[in-house]
Design a protein around this motif. Sequence first.
Motif: not given
Length: 372
Positions: A156-163
Amino acid sequence: MAEIDVRDIRHVYEKGTENETVAIKRVNLTLEDGTANALLGPSGCGKTTLLQIISGLLTPTDGQILIDGEDVTDQSPAERDVAQVFQFPVIYDSMSVYGNLAFPLRNSGVPEDEIRDRVHYVADLLDLEDILQDSPAGLGPEMNQLIALGRGIIREETSAILFDEPMTDVEPYRKLTIRRRVKEAQREFGITALYVTHDQHEALTFADKVAIMDVGELVQYDTGQNLYENPTNTFIGHFIGSPGMNLFDCGVGESNGVPYAELGGHSITVAEKLHSRIDPSWTDCQLGIRPNSVEVAFEEPADTSEYVPASVNQVELHSGFQIATAVLEGSDVEVKARVAHDDPVDDGDFVWLKFPGEDVRLFHKQESLEAA
């Protein structure tokens, strides 16, 4: 979730040596909280370098990365709470799919009952429920990418996801399904996402807005529709679309106080809103128009004043339509026009082409007058 600010980022590899390479010249970009974004451009344009700087895998030569206003330039990816899905995801074959998804939570000391609930929630969203007890070793690359995605968003703490080019190893016929699930997950979690690719179709179907880079610079950051309809320069016009925009060197002139473009000896109407921005003395001008905006008449119109006669020299069949290439009469200017799949057009045919003024884009020194 998070807003990500890229401020005056510049990066030089092997600075001060004979192999010094400027990968990013100077980039400013804001990714709004909860949005889906894509970073698009040809190979070597700097997009992967920028992604690594945003993620924390690389420290920029100059500039700052801010997440929700906090300067995180010197922080690691873990400190930024940024997840990344690579071209070839790192999956633990010694664990089941369940174990892979649960790993980040167990590593953070989350209680097992919460882990179970979170894993099943993410697995249901990504359609992984039926393979939770399977080993990833027997699954294809497309399923491993979904597992990597699930592992990235499960905290839940993930601020962003990069692909980073996540579809490189995925079979073409499976890419649409994977992109759809990725997009659904991004929307469900409201997570800020950045998807790096050289494939415009992937970028435009995933992202709310697309940032296009070329030779280390951010050229345009906009919606897919605006990139297509209102490119800021000729590079974007050519790069976006299949086929790209028709682009020609042209002249400009004025008749009775009304500016026009001159193409192959023919006068082309331009939109009235551009009239005040045109200097008839300009020499370095370009005219652009999308193939689907060129109107084609197969018989001579009653009023030919807005049409240019042309001869068809090539017809290409596409899925559901044709692209006819025609040479303007009295010139060597070749124009591509999109026509219906059943329109009667063939090599050698004589046609009349119309360039609607509202669809004509005029550029001066490769830069759009619309953006001036």
